[in-house]
Every structure is written in structure tokens, then in C-alpha cells.
Design a protein around this motif. Sequence first.
Motif, short mmCIF file in Angstrom:
data_model
loop_
_atom_site.label_atom_id
_atom_site.label_comp_id
_atom_site.label_asym_id
_atom_site.label_seq_id
_atom_site.Cartn_x
_atom_site.Cartn_y
_atom_site.Cartn_z
N ALA A 35 0.80 -1.23 0.00
CA ALA A 35 0.00 0.00 0.00
C ALA A 35 0.83 1.28 0.00
N ASN A 36 2.16 1.17 0.09
CA ASN A 36 3.02 2.36 0.15
C ASN A 36 4.12 2.26 -0.90
N GLY A 37 4.15 3.23 -1.80
CA GLY A 37 5.16 3.21 -2.86
C GLY A 37 6.29 4.19 -2.67
N GLU A 38 6.30 4.90 -1.55
CA GLU A 38 7.35 5.87 -1.26
C GLU A 38 8.63 5.13 -0.84
N LEU A 39 9.79 5.60 -1.27
CA LEU A 39 11.06 4.90 -1.07
C LEU A 39 11.33 4.53 0.39
N ALA A 40 11.17 5.48 1.31
CA ALA A 40 11.43 5.19 2.73
C ALA A 40 10.49 4.10 3.24
N SER A 41 9.24 4.11 2.80
CA SER A 41 8.28 3.08 3.20
C SER A 41 8.64 1.73 2.60
N VAL A 42 9.10 1.73 1.36
CA VAL A 42 9.51 0.48 0.72
C VAL A 42 10.70 -0.12 1.46
N ILE A 43 11.64 0.71 1.86
CA ILE A 43 12.80 0.23 2.62
C ILE A 43 12.35 -0.30 3.99
N LEU A 44 11.52 0.46 4.68
CA LEU A 44 11.06 0.07 6.02
C LEU A 44 10.25 -1.22 5.97
N PHE A 45 9.14 -1.20 5.23
CA PHE A 45 8.25 -2.36 5.22
C PHE A 45 8.84 -3.54 4.45
N GLY A 46 9.61 -3.25 3.41
CA GLY A 46 10.27 -4.32 2.67
C GLY A 46 11.29 -5.05 3.53
N SER A 47 12.03 -4.29 4.35
CA SER A 47 13.02 -4.92 5.25
C SER A 47 12.34 -5.82 6.26
N PHE A 48 11.25 -5.33 6.87
CA PHE A 48 10.53 -6.15 7.83
C PHE A 48 9.91 -7.38 7.16
N PHE A 49 9.41 -7.22 5.94
CA PHE A 49 8.81 -8.35 5.26
C PHE A 49 9.85 -9.43 4.94
N VAL A 50 10.96 -9.01 4.35
CA VAL A 50 12.02 -9.98 4.02
C VAL A 50 12.54 -10.65 5.28
N TRP A 51 12.78 -9.86 6.33
CA TRP A 51 13.27 -10.42 7.59
C TRP A 51 12.28 -11.44 8.16
N SER A 52 10.99 -11.09 8.18
CA SER A 52 10.01 -12.00 8.78
C SER A 52 9.93 -13.31 8.01
N VAL A 53 10.02 -13.25 6.70
CA VAL A 53 10.00 -14.48 5.90
C VAL A 53 11.27 -15.30 6.16
N MET A 54 12.41 -14.60 6.26
CA MET A 54 13.67 -15.31 6.53
C MET A 54 13.67 -15.99 7.90
N VAL A 55 12.99 -15.41 8.86
CA VAL A 55 12.93 -16.00 10.20
C VAL A 55 11.81 -17.04 10.28
N LEU A 56 10.73 -16.81 9.56
CA LEU A 56 9.57 -17.70 9.62
C LEU A 56 9.87 -19.06 8.99
N ILE A 57 10.58 -19.09 7.90
CA ILE A 57 10.86 -20.36 7.21
C ILE A 57 11.66 -21.30 8.12
N PRO A 58 12.80 -20.87 8.70
CA PRO A 58 13.51 -21.78 9.61
C PRO A 58 12.69 -22.16 10.84
N ALA A 59 11.84 -21.24 11.31
CA ALA A 59 11.00 -21.55 12.47
C ALA A 59 10.05 -22.69 12.15
N PHE A 60 9.46 -22.68 10.96
CA PHE A 60 8.57 -23.77 10.57
C PHE A 60 9.34 -25.06 10.34
N ILE A 61 10.56 -24.94 9.83
CA ILE A 61 11.40 -26.13 9.62
C ILE A 61 11.75 -26.76 10.97
N ARG A 62 12.07 -25.90 11.98
CA ARG A 62 12.36 -26.42 13.32
C ARG A 62 11.15 -27.12 13.91
N GLY A 63 9.96 -26.67 13.51
CA GLY A 63 8.72 -27.29 13.96
C GLY A 63 8.36 -26.93 15.37
#
Length: 185
Positions: free
Chosen positions: A117-145
Motif C-alpha cells: 500500500a506504500n510506494g514511497e522509497l522510505a516506506s519500501v525500505i522500512l516495510f520491505g526490510s521487515f517483510f524480508v526479515w520476517s519471511v527469513m525468520v519464519l521459514i527456519p522456524a517452521f522447519i524447526r517445527g
Amino acid sequence: MTLLIVGLVLFLGIHSVRIIPGLRDGMVKGFGPGGYKLLYSLLSITGFVLIVWGKIEAHPTEMVWDPPVWSRTVALIAVPLSLILLISTYTPGHIRHTVRHPMMLAVALWSGAHLLANGELASVILFGSFFVWSVMVLIPAFIRGGAPSTPPGWGGDVTAVVIGGLIAAALARFHLYLFGVAVIG
């Protein structure tokens, strides 16, 4: 924009120690349990303050894309769901038992909806960073079970829905004053 990026590196960096095998245990061993908790807390708080300060300082930045109108509707639906998931992290129930990692899923949902919902550069950096981080942490968490061992009950679910809904309503009402963007209207 520098403060925003430094804040993201500090905040997400310290929250990523579990991704690298042995890093957290090594830090606890090196700093001691109390020292590790203190370091974790200081880096988290400093990072959070720099993220907020950096986002305020960076605003407005150039537009990366023009978000489609429907993306706001997606955020209106996703944010209350993410808040319910976040609260369910602390209230044992069917949601927490089924989802297994409700906090990380909440961050992915919240940040993904805001990124869309936000196309402004600072928002893309902020929300994109949190999104990528959460996916990177979520995948190993599900693998650990490992689902939470607490037996599911409906009380935690009702609590999560009510509190998450109330927080979502308050955020919708005060989003303009807190973040400079009206959610409704």
C-alpha cells in the motif's frame, strides 16, 4: 535515510541471531545471560528509535511506484488480522496452536500489506526490510517445527480477537495523528 537504515540493521540484526546456528548460544556464553539480554534490549531499543526517527526524517521521499487503490483495502483487512495474530502469541489458544509462529506471521502480514500500500522509497525500505526479515525468520522456524505445548482453549482466542480488534480500531482512528496517513476517509 541513513538513520532509518542503521536502525533497521540494528533492530533486525539483533532479532536475527537465531537464523545463524550457534550465534545466539555463543553470544549468551560470551556476554553471559544477563549481558546478552542487556545487549539485546539496548540494540532493540536503539534500533527502534532510529527507525522511527529515520522514517520521520526521510519523509517524504520519491515514489518508487504508485500503489493501486485496492492495496489500501488489503491493508485494512491484513492489519487487524496481524494484530490478532500478534496478541495470540501471548494468549494460548487454537490460533497460537494452529499457526505455531503467530508473531512472525503477524509481522509478515503487517509489513507485506504496508509494502503493497506504500510506494514511497522510505516506506519500501522500512516495510520491505521487515517483510524480508520476517519471511527469513519464519521459514527456519517452521522447519524447526514444534507447536506450542499448551492445550488449546477458546479463552485465548477470544482474548486475541477482542484485544487485537480494539487495537486495530484505535490505530485506524489515530493513524493520521501517529503516522501522518489517514486509514479511513
